[in-house]
Design an enzyme around this catalytic site. Structure first.
Site: not given
Length: 336
Positions: A159, A186, A279
């Protein structure tokens, strides 16, 4: 949420103020007209979130992002009037820790609340991330599967800070690496194709967007390419799905890692790189429970030590390694 605006264009600042006004909980705590001013103000009064322009005098948004994440870290979203023209700067800023990118809301014409919606939606998601919400429940581990086929897969999630980390990792692998690689970063689907091209150019590997219905294949690096989740199906092919709808970020690293744990019929390694939030941590743990090797990036080499920290906290990672040591480790596990 306390929000700061960094932009040298008065019209853009006004557009952002108007967009934020649709959500009474958002408060603009300061405005900076260049990156250097933003670095100073952030040190004095660190906000929850910074809306950062890219092209500014004195210090641009890329360098300001790097400085802020090193000195007074907070969530940063890049806001630009032309994402496609600034694609390489966007990836550079994300490599330093920026979380996401969005277009500057338009002023005049159309529905102003509708124009503000993409920005407000991203801010809502980031609010969940920085709020450290409780991890969602996960399905129980599936029964162990036979690995007689000996197919090889490296599943990677990243991310904030991910583009730069992925560049380093992929550069350390040979063009004909013996395992398939699937990346979940992401990034908005508007930027996914550009990111694949950028990584391919930087690494020399065959990096492209994952296509619906194709299986992971050795020698190919497949990047999740839509705002839907990507998952592995029972038949070994990849699919995009809107479910589960309650996942904050799309595509979700947890969703992909869990599908690998449940359905991959071969050898696999899960790798969780730099990023804010948690995540990927639960999915990585599920992979470990299924007997797969799992690796998390260490704190010192992470631009944002959020996701790897969450993985370490729940004992999801078999190994915790500096970024530059991950590619050599993969070559040890999957030699030619």
């Amino acid at each position: 949420m306390k929000i700061a605006i960094v932009n040298d264009m008065p019209l853009a600042v006004e557009a952002l103020r108007r967009a934020l006004a649709f959500e009474p909980a958002h408060q603009v705590v300061w405005v900076a007209s260049n990156g250097a001013e933003a670095v100073r103000l952030c040190a004095e009064n660190t906000p929850d979130l910074i809306l950062m322009d890219l092209i500014m005098p004195v210090m641009d948004g890329v360098e300001a992002t790097r400085r802020i994440m090193a000195e007074s870290p907070c969530a940063i979203v890049i806001v630009t009037v032309d994402r496609q023209q600034n694609v390489h700067r966007v990836f550079e800023a994300m490599g330093h820790g920026a979380l996401d990118v969005v277009d500057t809301p338009a002023i005049g014409g159309g529905n102003p609340q509708e124009a503000a919606a993409p920005l407000l939606r991203k801010i809502l998601n980031i609010g969940w991330l920085i709020g450290e919400k409780t991890a969602r429940s996960r399905p129980a581990p599936a029964a162990p599967r036979s690995t007689a086929s000996r197919q090889r897969l490296v599943a990677i999630g990243s991310s904030a800070g991910g583009p730069a980390a992925l560049e380093v990792l992929l550069k350390g692998l040979p063009r004909h690496f013996s395992a398939a690689i699937v990346l979940v970063q992401h990034v908005d689907q508007v930027f996914a194709a550009g990111m694949a091209e950028w990584l391919a150019s930087a690494s020399g590997l065959d990096v492209r967007l994952a296509r619906e219905g194709e299986p992971p294949q050795a020698g190919a690096v497949l990047l999740a390419g839509t705002n839907h989740h990507i998952r592995l199906l029972k038949n070994g092919t990849l699919a995009y799905t809107a479910e589960p709808v309650n996942e904050i970020y799309r595509p979700s690293i947890d969703v992909f890692f869990e599908s690998v744990a449940n359905y991959w019929n071969g050898d696999a390694v899960g790798v969780l790189l730099t990023g804010m939030g948690r995540d990927g941590a639960q999915g990585l743990k599920l992979m470990r429970q299924q007997g797969y090797l799992t690796i998390a990036q260490d704190q010192q080499s992470s631009a944002v030590y959020g996701m790897p920290k969450a993985a370490a906290a729940i004992d999801a990672a078999v190994e915790i390694r500096p970024l530059e040591k991950i590619a050599p480790r993969l070559l040890e596990i999957f030699p030619k």
